[in-house]
Write a protein that holds these residues in place. Structure first.
Motif: not given
Length: 620
Positions: A360-377
């Motif tokens: 799909f086109a990139p705008e179909a999904f929100n861009l995430k920062n992997n480091q931010d996701e690791l921190y949140k988890y």
């Protein structure tokens, strides 16, 4: 190795005094937060080292998975009964606790690592023409490996069981057992769900533009949006509930055994491999088990009953090794036959077509920062790692438009932009051949993608489990039976489902994201025009695999049913004090994921066993 010694401070001296203190506090908080994962404090003590040859218990439960944990929980409610749970695996790993890492458990020590036998009709796109069938070899069984999805199935499923002669297995009876399991965490849901059970249920909404557009696309095609499961009229889209507690997997060993680990009459023995059930030949009564613990082979007695809850592969294997099964097959393997029964037959599974990968086109999904996701988890058990992404967003549809009940269910796995490694890992977990994997990874570069997998809910094809030998350590033979139905109905329904997905992608809500179906590298199918009926049939024979839902190999049915292994009270026909309680007893596979129905079977079994030995009716 001292990992700390390998760390390099790339900017020494920039954090002094209070700023340095705050930084160290952050690091300490992150380190402490990981202690929530893989904690053995959530589980029962391992009793295996204390078991001695000749020990006696009232009940022995073989298997601690979706059904076995529930059975043991119900039986140990009576403090006068000693209950032993035997589990071939060990404690779940920290990785298993992180919901988003479910695919990373396949092929590990927590998985039996089963493969189907090669077939000319299916699994042709996988290594050695074999599909992988992951099953949990771990405390909690397959509830440690699965997608944590909770759905009960349709009213029609259970009413059909009752019509086949299985008294009290109709929807009106079984729905109360589901409710007793449930500890619904969501506020605004109907009272069909329980709130006082041990299995915590939650729902994480996937906040992605793609999901909202997908919901609109299904509506465009005439499908309603279900706020929660509707067993009487299930067609439509649904964000399902999950067995996740505050961002951590909630397996059945935690929920039904760990929560009552203080019961002095409940014993759990890990790394305990059951070789066979011991049968008294004079009375045809199950009297105990032969179990391998470490290097010792012990005989443990059951004064009341043995409950086999080892799953649709291991339960028939153990029965046959014990002399209960097809006479000719057992005699060929020099196994003494105690009861001639069709054990291992009636194998059904929900086939899953993983061939429809769409970019799909990139705008179909929100861009995430992997480091931010690791921190949140790791800090809060939040974010993408705390969920199963869009795997719990389902659509149930009927390709023939001939019923209010579905014949196909969608399962969706999303792959973020520029995360080719995740694409490769997920499809390699199915065992795909290298050239197919490479073509997928190449195709998704620069675009997010989704595998829109159709799941066949009511398969006509049946397979069989047989023994390779009379050695318990030899894995059983799995003949999936995929696409062996006489009239080719399964292949036709799948073809209709692919056409449904193609139409879905042509709807205005989907078209705005420029969907492109990936043509994977299938040389055997290149003789056909791409996306023709013949091409898709060829693709299905290569890329249809398992939804991890094997059922039916110890089929439930009344005494007159020559295809049945257990009766409606789950007692093995012709053998006293032996029951089977897991998904293997399903006479017909349910029209949904099998985790919740297996737990229900465990709960109902526990009630029936208690009623027998207490000589009283238990009101739910």
């Amino acid at each position: 190795m001292d990992i700390g010694s390998s760390l390099v401070d790339t900017c020494p001296g920039n954090l002094q005094g209070i700023s340095g203190y705050l930084f160290i506090s952050l690091i300490n908080s992150l380190v402490q937060s990981k202690c929530k994962l893989g904690s053995r404090e959530a589980y029962n003590e391992d009793y295996s080292s204390q078991i001695r040859d000749g020990d006696e218990f009232d009940f022995i439960v073989i298997g601690s998975g979706s059904a076995g944990s529930v059975v043991a929980n119900k039986l140990s409610e009576n403090d006068k009964w000693k209950v032993l749970v035997l589990e071939a695996g060990g404690y779940p790993s920290a990785v298993s606790d992180i919901p988003a890492l479910l695919f990373y458990l396949q092929g590990t020590d927590e998985d039996w690592q089963y493969k189907t036998e090669p077939s000319k009709t299916s699994c042709l796109g996988f290594k050695n023409e074999q599909c992988s069938w992951p099953r949990g070899k771990v405390f909690g069984g397959s509830s440690v490996l699965n997608g944590m999805l909770y759905i009960k199935g349709n009213k029609r499923d259970y009413d059909h069981w009752a019509e086949l002669g299985n008294t009290d297995w109709d929807w009106e009876n079984v729905k109360q057992h589901f409710k007793k399991l449930e500890n619904m965490q969501e506020e605004n849901v109907s009272d069909q769900y329980g709130r006082e059970g041990l299995m915590k249920l939650s729902r994480v909404h996937a906040d992605e533009p793609f999901v909202e557009s997908l919901r609109e696309a299904f509506t465009y095609l005439g499908y309603r949006n279900l706020q929660e499961e509707d067993p009487t009229n299930p067609l439509g889209t649904l964000e399902g509930f999950q067995c996740i507690d505050d961002g951590i997997r909630y397996n059945t060993a935690k929920a039904f055994l760990g929560k009552v680990k203080e019961r002095p009459n409940l014993f759990t023995s890990l790394h305990s491999f059951v070789n066979k059930i011991l049968i008294d030949p004079a009375t045809k009564t199950a009297i105990g088990v032969e179990v391998k613990i470490g290097e010792k082979i012990l005989k443990v007695k059951a004064n009341k009953e043995i409950i086999l809850s080892a799953g649709s592969i291991n339960s028939p294997q153990i029965l046959m090794l014990s002399g209960i099964g097809p006479k000719e097959h057992l005699e060929n393997l020099n196994i003494k036959v105690f009861k001639d029964l069709p054990v291992g037959y009636n194998l059904e599974d929900h086939m899953l077509n993983i061939g429809t990968l769409v970019t799909f086109a990139p705008e179909a999904f929100n861009l995430k920062n992997n480091q931010d996701e690791l921190y949140k988890y790791f800090m809060y058990q939040k974010g993408d790692l705390a969920s199963v992404g869009i795997l719990n967003f389902w659509n149930f549809f009927n390709t023939k438009n001939d019923s209010q009940y579905p014949n196909v269910q969608n399962h969706l796995v999303a792959f973020p932009l520029n995360d080719e490694n995740f694409v490769e890992y997920v499809f390699s977990s199915f065992g795909e051949k290298e050239h197919i994997l490479k073509s997928r990874v190449h195709a998704v570069k620069g675009r997010p993608s989704v595998v829109i997998s159709n799941t066949l809910l009511n398969p006509k094809s049946k397979g069989r489990i047989t023994l390779k030998s009379n050695d318990p350590q030899d894995k059983p033979l799995i003949n999936s039976g995929y696409f062996t139905d006489e009239n080719g109905e399964d292949l036709q329904t799948f073809l209709e489902a692919i056409r449904f997905v193609e139409n879905l992608l042509e709807t205005p809500p989907m078209k705005k994201f420029d969907p492109q179906i990936v043509k994977v590298d299938l040389p055997d199918c290149d003789q056909y025009e791409y996306r023709s009926d013949d091409y898709w049939r060829c693709s299905l024979r290569h890329l249809a695999s398992t939804t991890y839902h094997p059922t039916g190999t110890c089929k439930m049915g009344p005494a007159g049913d020559k295809t049945a292994v257990v009766d409606p009270e789950l007692r093995v026909h012709g053998i006293k004090n032996l029951r089977v309680a897991d998904a293997s007893i399903m006479p017909k596979i349910v029209s949904a994921n099998t985790h919740a129905p297996a737990m229900m079977i465990g709960h109902k079994a526990g009630i029936m066993i208690k009623e027998r030995w207490l000589n009283e009716k238990i009101e739910l």
